[in-house]
Design a protein around this motif. Structure first.
Motif, mmCIF file in Angstrom:
data_model
loop_
_atom_site.group_PDB
_atom_site.id
_atom_site.type_symbol
_atom_site.label_atom_id
_atom_site.label_comp_id
_atom_site.label_asym_id
_atom_site.label_seq_id
_atom_site.Cartn_x
_atom_site.Cartn_y
_atom_site.Cartn_z
ATOM 1 N N ASP A 15 0.926 -0.960 -0.126
ATOM 2 C CA ASP A 15 -0.041 -0.066 -0.074
ATOM 3 C C ASP A 15 0.753 1.357 0.079
ATOM 4 O O ASP A 15 0.565 2.289 -0.630
ATOM 5 C CB ASP A 15 -0.906 -0.185 1.154
ATOM 6 C CG ASP A 15 -2.005 -0.975 1.020
ATOM 7 O OD1 ASP A 15 -2.294 -1.437 0.034
ATOM 8 O OD2 ASP A 15 -2.791 -1.233 2.202
ATOM 9 N N ALA A 16 2.056 1.312 0.672
ATOM 10 C CA ALA A 16 2.882 2.381 0.711
ATOM 11 C C ALA A 16 3.390 2.694 -0.563
ATOM 12 O O ALA A 16 3.697 3.690 -1.113
ATOM 13 C CB ALA A 16 4.005 2.212 1.664
ATOM 14 N N VAL A 17 3.888 1.430 -1.212
ATOM 15 C CA VAL A 17 4.207 1.733 -2.766
ATOM 16 C C VAL A 17 3.201 2.109 -3.616
ATOM 17 O O VAL A 17 3.514 3.168 -4.411
ATOM 18 C CB VAL A 17 4.867 0.256 -3.328
ATOM 19 C CG1 VAL A 17 5.192 0.396 -4.675
ATOM 20 C CG2 VAL A 17 6.105 -0.157 -2.639
ATOM 21 N N LEU A 18 2.089 1.611 -3.500
ATOM 22 C CA LEU A 18 0.911 2.179 -4.473
ATOM 23 C C LEU A 18 0.661 3.580 -4.190
ATOM 24 O O LEU A 18 0.242 4.169 -5.069
ATOM 25 C CB LEU A 18 -0.416 1.376 -4.393
ATOM 26 C CG LEU A 18 0.041 -0.187 -5.003
ATOM 27 C CD1 LEU A 18 -1.014 -0.965 -4.687
ATOM 28 C CD2 LEU A 18 0.218 -0.083 -6.423
ATOM 29 N N ARG A 19 0.587 3.986 -2.867
ATOM 30 C CA ARG A 19 0.361 5.310 -2.444
ATOM 31 C C ARG A 19 1.354 6.395 -3.392
ATOM 32 O O ARG A 19 0.883 7.232 -4.033
ATOM 33 C CB ARG A 19 0.561 5.482 -1.137
ATOM 34 C CG ARG A 19 0.103 6.988 -0.373
ATOM 35 C CD ARG A 19 0.841 7.030 0.833
ATOM 36 N NE ARG A 19 2.291 6.591 0.939
ATOM 37 C CZ ARG A 19 2.858 6.330 1.997
ATOM 38 N NH1 ARG A 19 2.357 6.013 3.078
ATOM 39 N NH2 ARG A 19 4.365 6.351 1.754
ATOM 40 N N ASP A 20 2.540 5.930 -3.141
ATOM 41 C CA ASP A 20 3.386 7.129 -3.551
ATOM 42 C C ASP A 20 3.605 7.023 -5.210
ATOM 43 O O ASP A 20 3.781 7.931 -5.843
ATOM 44 C CB ASP A 20 4.929 6.726 -3.150
ATOM 45 C CG ASP A 20 5.188 7.090 -1.701
ATOM 46 O OD1 ASP A 20 4.093 7.805 -1.236
ATOM 47 O OD2 ASP A 20 6.193 6.934 -0.926
ATOM 48 N N GLN A 21 3.447 5.644 -5.780
ATOM 49 C CA GLN A 21 3.174 5.387 -7.283
ATOM 50 C C GLN A 21 2.229 6.355 -7.853
ATOM 51 O O GLN A 21 2.208 6.935 -8.910
ATOM 52 C CB GLN A 21 3.246 4.069 -7.575
ATOM 53 C CG GLN A 21 3.648 3.753 -9.025
ATOM 54 C CD GLN A 21 2.174 3.735 -9.745
ATOM 55 O OE1 GLN A 21 0.906 3.541 -9.228
ATOM 56 N NE2 GLN A 21 2.209 3.625 -10.889
ATOM 57 N N GLY A 22 1.026 6.149 -7.073
ATOM 58 C CA GLY A 22 -0.232 7.079 -7.598
ATOM 59 C C GLY A 22 0.125 8.718 -7.566
ATOM 60 O O GLY A 22 -0.203 9.306 -8.311
ATOM 61 N N TYR A 23 0.936 9.038 -6.461
ATOM 62 C CA TYR A 23 1.291 10.244 -6.348
ATOM 63 C C TYR A 23 2.248 10.757 -7.474
ATOM 64 O O TYR A 23 2.269 12.031 -8.159
ATOM 65 C CB TYR A 23 1.983 10.795 -5.022
ATOM 66 C CG TYR A 23 1.162 10.665 -3.782
ATOM 67 C CD1 TYR A 23 -0.087 10.965 -3.963
ATOM 68 C CD2 TYR A 23 1.747 10.307 -2.478
ATOM 69 C CE1 TYR A 23 -0.906 10.591 -2.843
ATOM 70 C CE2 TYR A 23 0.869 10.334 -1.439
ATOM 71 C CZ TYR A 23 -0.402 10.455 -1.546
ATOM 72 O OH TYR A 23 -1.211 10.286 -0.491
ATOM 73 N N ALA A 24 3.328 9.805 -7.916
ATOM 74 C CA ALA A 24 4.069 10.022 -9.020
ATOM 75 C C ALA A 24 3.395 10.173 -10.230
ATOM 76 O O ALA A 24 3.784 10.914 -11.216
ATOM 77 C CB ALA A 24 5.030 8.840 -9.228
ATOM 78 N N LEU A 25 2.197 9.482 -10.490
ATOM 79 C CA LEU A 25 1.542 9.559 -11.651
ATOM 80 C C LEU A 25 0.739 10.858 -11.666
ATOM 81 O O LEU A 25 0.752 11.914 -12.743
ATOM 82 C CB LEU A 25 0.384 8.543 -11.847
ATOM 83 C CG LEU A 25 0.686 7.159 -12.089
ATOM 84 C CD1 LEU A 25 -0.234 6.087 -11.900
ATOM 85 C CD2 LEU A 25 1.581 6.928 -13.373
ATOM 86 N N SER A 26 0.215 11.403 -10.659
ATOM 87 C CA SER A 26 -0.425 12.662 -10.701
ATOM 88 C C SER A 26 0.567 13.877 -10.721
ATOM 89 O O SER A 26 0.316 15.025 -11.555
ATOM 90 C CB SER A 26 -1.130 12.851 -9.267
ATOM 91 O OG SER A 26 -2.031 12.048 -9.124
ATOM 92 N N ALA A 27 1.801 13.629 -10.328
ATOM 93 C CA ALA A 27 2.922 14.626 -10.365
ATOM 94 C C ALA A 27 3.169 14.822 -11.862
ATOM 95 O O ALA A 27 3.656 15.920 -12.462
ATOM 96 C CB ALA A 27 4.201 14.403 -9.612
ATOM 97 N N MET A 28 3.473 13.507 -12.654
ATOM 98 C CA MET A 28 3.669 13.526 -14.089
ATOM 99 C C MET A 28 2.626 14.477 -14.946
ATOM 100 O O MET A 28 2.921 15.298 -15.718
ATOM 101 C CB MET A 28 3.919 11.985 -14.239
ATOM 102 C CG MET A 28 3.989 12.048 -15.891
ATOM 103 S SD MET A 28 2.396 11.759 -16.820
ATOM 104 C CE MET A 28 1.901 10.298 -16.346
#
Length: 214
Positions: A80-93
């Motif tokens: 869940d920690a990985v997917l949380r930050d990966q989701g933020y990375a997509l939004s940041a992109m």
């Protein structure tokens, strides 16, 4: 695996394929099969609620741009920690495509080599006076591996809701309804955990049009 920058192709198409997740590598030999994607990225009303992160970063999107990242709650704290930050990375992109530059959020959640590839794309859009608009949809996000500060995430991207606009006027460029406008892509991203505990995207590769995302 063939690497290429896709922002130039997007701008040239002007109404064909809109790439809200434009950089990374293309793997034409196919990949993991991810099926069962919902038409909506929102969680099912009958499913478990995903708790919002009070420390989530704030994103600055133009009014006509949205990152629609499907929530993920595996019940596994590490995943869940990985997917949380990966989701933020997509939004940041997506945010950076809207701003035509790497934002502070992008600097936080991306590292080389993926970082530099995307920055080149942001710069191309800025040079051509264009930016991305519409909705980028990301779904079926799954952690395939997580260990020793490294993780592998696979997910699908729906490009059908995106288009290009003039950065100054906001006027839409092209019809956006070309034959490739609804292409689905299967992505594989490698993430690395930093010293402060943030998971950052370091590699991003994709397979296009192989029917695995649906």
């Amino acid at each position: 695996m063939r690497h290429r920058t896709l922002g130039r192709a997007t701008a040239a198409a002007l109404g064909a394929a809109l790439l809200l997740s434009a950089c990374g590598g293309s793997d034409d030999e196919g990949g993991d099969d991810i099926v069962g994607a919902k038409n909506s990225s929102s969680a099912s009303p009958d499913g478990p609620a995903v708790e919002e992160d009070p420390d989530a970063p704030a994103f600055d999107f133009p009014g006509d741009l949205k990152a629609d990242v499907e929530p993920a709650d595996t019940g596994d704290d590490k995943k869940d920690a990985v997917l949380r930050d990966q989701g933020y990375a997509l939004s940041a992109m997506v945010e950076s495509y809207g701003q035509q530059k790497a934002t502070a959020n992008f600097d936080r959640y991306w590292q080389d080599p993926a970082y530099t590839n995307y920055v080149k794309d942001f710069e191309r859009f800025a040079d051509e006076g264009q930016r991305i608009a519409g909705t980028g949809r990301y779904f079926n996000r799954e952690v395939r591996q997580v260990e020793d500060g490294s993780a592998l995430v696979v997910f699908c991207e729906d490009q059908g809701g995106g288009y290009v606009v003039d950065a100054k006027t906001g006027e839409r460029i092209g019809s956006g309804d070309g034959e490739n406008s609804a292409v689905l892509r299967l992505y594989r991203q490698t993430l690395t955990r930093t010293d402060d505990g943030t998971w950052t995207v370091t590699e991003s590769d994709w397979t296009e049009g192989d029917g695995t995302c649906r």
